[in-house]
Design an enzyme around this catalytic site. Structure first.
Site, PDB file in Angstrom:
ATOM      1  N   ASP A  58       0.888  -1.157   0.000  1.00 30.40           N
ATOM      2  CA  ASP A  58       0.000   0.000   0.000  1.00 30.40           C
ATOM      3  C   ASP A  58       0.928   1.208   0.000  1.00 30.40           C
ATOM      4  OD1 ASP A  58      -1.531   2.228   0.677  1.00 30.40           O
ATOM      5  OD2 ASP A  58      -2.765   1.163   2.131  1.00 30.40           O
ATOM      6  N   ASN A  85       3.693   4.107 -10.246  1.00 26.43           N
ATOM      7  CA  ASN A  85       2.540   3.965 -11.123  1.00 26.43           C
ATOM      8  C   ASN A  85       1.212   3.927 -10.368  1.00 26.43           C
ATOM      9  OD1 ASN A  85       1.061   3.012 -13.639  1.00 26.43           O
ATOM     10  ND2 ASN A  85       0.813   1.216 -12.317  1.00 26.43           N
ATOM     11  N   TYR A 150      -7.926  14.389  -8.448  1.00 22.99           N
ATOM     12  CA  TYR A 150      -6.936  13.721  -9.305  1.00 22.99           C
ATOM     13  C   TYR A 150      -6.024  14.742  -9.972  1.00 22.99           C
ATOM     14  CZ  TYR A 150      -5.182  10.424 -12.832  1.00 22.99           C
ATOM     15  OH  TYR A 150      -4.373   9.638 -13.628  1.00 22.99           O
ATOM     16  N   THR A 185      -8.230   1.827 -20.196  1.00 20.07           N
ATOM     17  CA  THR A 185      -8.270   1.035 -18.968  1.00 20.07           C
ATOM     18  C   THR A 185      -9.608   1.305 -18.271  1.00 20.07           C
ATOM     19  OG1 THR A 185      -7.388   2.740 -17.495  1.00 20.07           O
ATOM     20  CG2 THR A 185      -5.776   1.414 -18.739  1.00 20.07           C
TER      21      THR A 185
END
Length: 245
Positions: A58, A85, A150, A185
């Site tokens: 994590d 990533n 984000y 994705t």
């Protein structure tokens, strides 16, 4: 095309679509590949070519980072390449997103990368240098309405990358970022399967294949990019150009 024989590469968020592709590509290129993920790391490592190690990670947990680097060094020796990533996305505007969700996104996308850099850097010094690649986004280069957490995390990640690049330069550790456009994705699609950001009107009117983005990441991690640090590599299919008239 790329040769990472003898290099030890750690990929975070390895169980996601891009992470799986990156892990497979580094393994095929001869790397000692460390696939790090919250779940499924051992299973993914078992499917890869060559030598691979799965570690539970994590990225928001400092102790898990220390354990991951220790296991890597025990198995392969010092880390040569770190691919930050791991990413987390929550949809929400500046007014609608909850504070907890905002913090969760920053914790994964920004703090996770910070912990990775600060934990891997001492290992890279043992190897005489290394390469760190942060997977950023076009959301870190332009406004991303509805993705305020984000986008904020990715803009901040640019500052982290540049600061780390200057701080680690004399240790022969390069730090760069790759900014993909819309990749095909699950993150790019709503629950009903529709595109969150339609791409049909852009210069290259399709989503990227993860393998296309992996080409840019492997380049940035390789000795072919040895004269680049603090650089932002854009791979967006013309997204930032705006829609074609």
């Amino acid at each position: 095309m790329f040769d990472f024989t003898g290099k030890t590469v750690l990929v975070t968020g390895a169980s996601g679509a891009l992470g799986t592709t990156l892990s497979a590509r580094f393994a095929r290129a001869g790397a000692n590949t460390v696939v790090a993920a919250r779940t499924g790391a051992d299973e993914l490592a078992a499917t890869l070519d060559g030598t691979a190690l799965g570690v539970r990670l994590d990225v928001t947990d400092e102790q898990q980072w220390a354990d991951a680097i220790a296991r890597t060094e025990e198995r392969f020796g010092p880390v040569d390449v770190l691919i930050n990533n791991a990413a987390y996305l929550r949809v929400g505007t500046t007014e609608s997103i909850s504070l907890d969700e905002f913090r969760q996104v920053l914790d994964t996308n920004l703090t996770g990368a910070l912990l990775g850099i600060r934990t891997a850097a001492p290992s890279m010094r043992k190897a005489g240098g290394g390469a760190i690649v942060n997977i950023n986004s076009v959301a870190g280069l332009t406004a991303a309405p509805g993705l305020v957490a984000y986008s904020s995390s990715k803009w901040a990640l640019r500052g982290l990358m540049r600061a780390a690049a200057k701080e680690l330069a004399r240790d022969h550790i390069r730090v760069n970022s790759v900014h993909p456009g819309i990749i095909g994705t699950p993150l790019a699609h709503a629950p009903d399967g529709s595109e969150i950001v339609p791409v049909g009107g852009f210069a290259i009117p399709r989503q990227a294949d993860p393998d296309e983005i992996a080409d840019f990441v492997l380049f940035a991690a390789s000795d072919r990019a040895r004269f680049a640090t603090g650089s932002e590599i854009l791979a967006d299919g013309g997204f930032l150009l705006g829609p074609v008239a």
